[in-house]
Design a protein around this motif. Structure first.
Motif, mmCIF file in Angstrom:
data_model
loop_
_atom_site.group_PDB
_atom_site.id
_atom_site.type_symbol
_atom_site.label_atom_id
_atom_site.label_comp_id
_atom_site.label_asym_id
_atom_site.label_seq_id
_atom_site.Cartn_x
_atom_site.Cartn_y
_atom_site.Cartn_z
ATOM 1 N N GLY A 23 12.434 -2.602 16.618
ATOM 2 C CA GLY A 23 11.705 -1.458 16.059
ATOM 3 C C GLY A 23 10.740 -1.882 14.966
ATOM 4 O O GLY A 23 9.607 -1.413 14.897
ATOM 5 N N LYS A 24 11.213 -2.787 14.124
ATOM 6 C CA LYS A 24 10.364 -3.268 13.030
ATOM 7 C C LYS A 24 9.155 -4.030 13.581
ATOM 8 O O LYS A 24 8.024 -3.846 13.105
ATOM 9 N N LEU A 25 9.370 -4.869 14.590
ATOM 10 C CA LEU A 25 8.256 -5.610 15.193
ATOM 11 C C LEU A 25 7.289 -4.671 15.902
ATOM 12 O O LEU A 25 6.069 -4.876 15.850
ATOM 13 N N ALA A 26 7.801 -3.640 16.545
ATOM 14 C CA ALA A 26 6.932 -2.678 17.221
ATOM 15 C C ALA A 26 6.053 -1.942 16.205
ATOM 16 O O ALA A 26 4.859 -1.742 16.446
ATOM 17 N N ARG A 27 6.626 -1.551 15.073
ATOM 18 C CA ARG A 27 5.832 -0.871 14.032
ATOM 19 C C ARG A 27 4.765 -1.801 13.471
ATOM 20 O O ARG A 27 3.630 -1.386 13.212
ATOM 21 N N ARG A 28 5.112 -3.081 13.295
ATOM 22 C CA ARG A 28 4.146 -4.045 12.778
ATOM 23 C C ARG A 28 3.007 -4.257 13.781
ATOM 24 O O ARG A 28 1.839 -4.330 13.400
ATOM 25 N N ASP A 29 3.344 -4.318 15.080
ATOM 26 C CA ASP A 29 2.313 -4.473 16.101
ATOM 27 C C ASP A 29 1.396 -3.253 16.155
ATOM 28 O O ASP A 29 0.180 -3.381 16.318
ATOM 29 N N ASP A 30 1.985 -2.060 16.017
ATOM 30 C CA ASP A 30 1.174 -0.843 16.014
ATOM 31 C C ASP A 30 0.206 -0.827 14.833
ATOM 32 O O ASP A 30 -0.956 -0.442 14.971
ATOM 33 N N ALA A 31 0.690 -1.252 13.670
ATOM 34 C CA ALA A 31 -0.173 -1.298 12.484
ATOM 35 C C ALA A 31 -1.297 -2.318 12.671
ATOM 36 O O ALA A 31 -2.443 -2.065 12.278
ATOM 37 N N ALA A 32 -0.995 -3.455 13.291
ATOM 38 C CA ALA A 32 -2.020 -4.482 13.532
ATOM 39 C C ALA A 32 -3.071 -3.964 14.514
ATOM 40 O O ALA A 32 -4.272 -4.200 14.330
#
Length: 103
Positions: A23-32
């Motif tokens: 979940g944390k990686l998905a949020r970071r990818d979305d922000a990028a």
């Protein structure tokens, strides 16, 4: 029996940790991705503003050359031809990059 319960607890804890990290990686990818989209929009708007400035400069130079009492010197003519060359160079560069992106 205790070994089975301990194994289940370890599995649950590990699964929850992996779920949290995903979940944390998905949020970071979305922000990028959002930052990349905003950067592309900014670059597009910057190119549009540059093209508008060039068009305004050309129109102003041509209008001033039409005024009989303006006494335009060679600098105005040189600036107008330089601006036209830069405009065409920019357009050719963007066309070349568009073709590279497609191919």
């Amino acid at each position: 029996m205790d070994a089975v319960v301990l194994g289940v607890i370890q599995t649950v804890v590990t699964s929850m940790g992996i779920w949290y990290l995903q979940g944390k990686l998905a949020r970071r990818d979305d922000a990028a991705e959002k930052r990349e989209k905003e950067r592309e929009d900014m670059e597009y708007n910057l190119l549009t503003a540059v093209n508008a400035s060039i068009a305004l400069g050309e129109a102003t130079a041509k209008a001033v050359q039409q005024i009989p009492d303006a006494h335009c010197n060679g600098d105005m003519t040189a600036a107008l031809s330089y601006t036209t060359a830069v405009k065409h160079d920019l357009k050719n560069f963007l066309n070349r990059k568009a073709v590279e992106k497609i191919v």
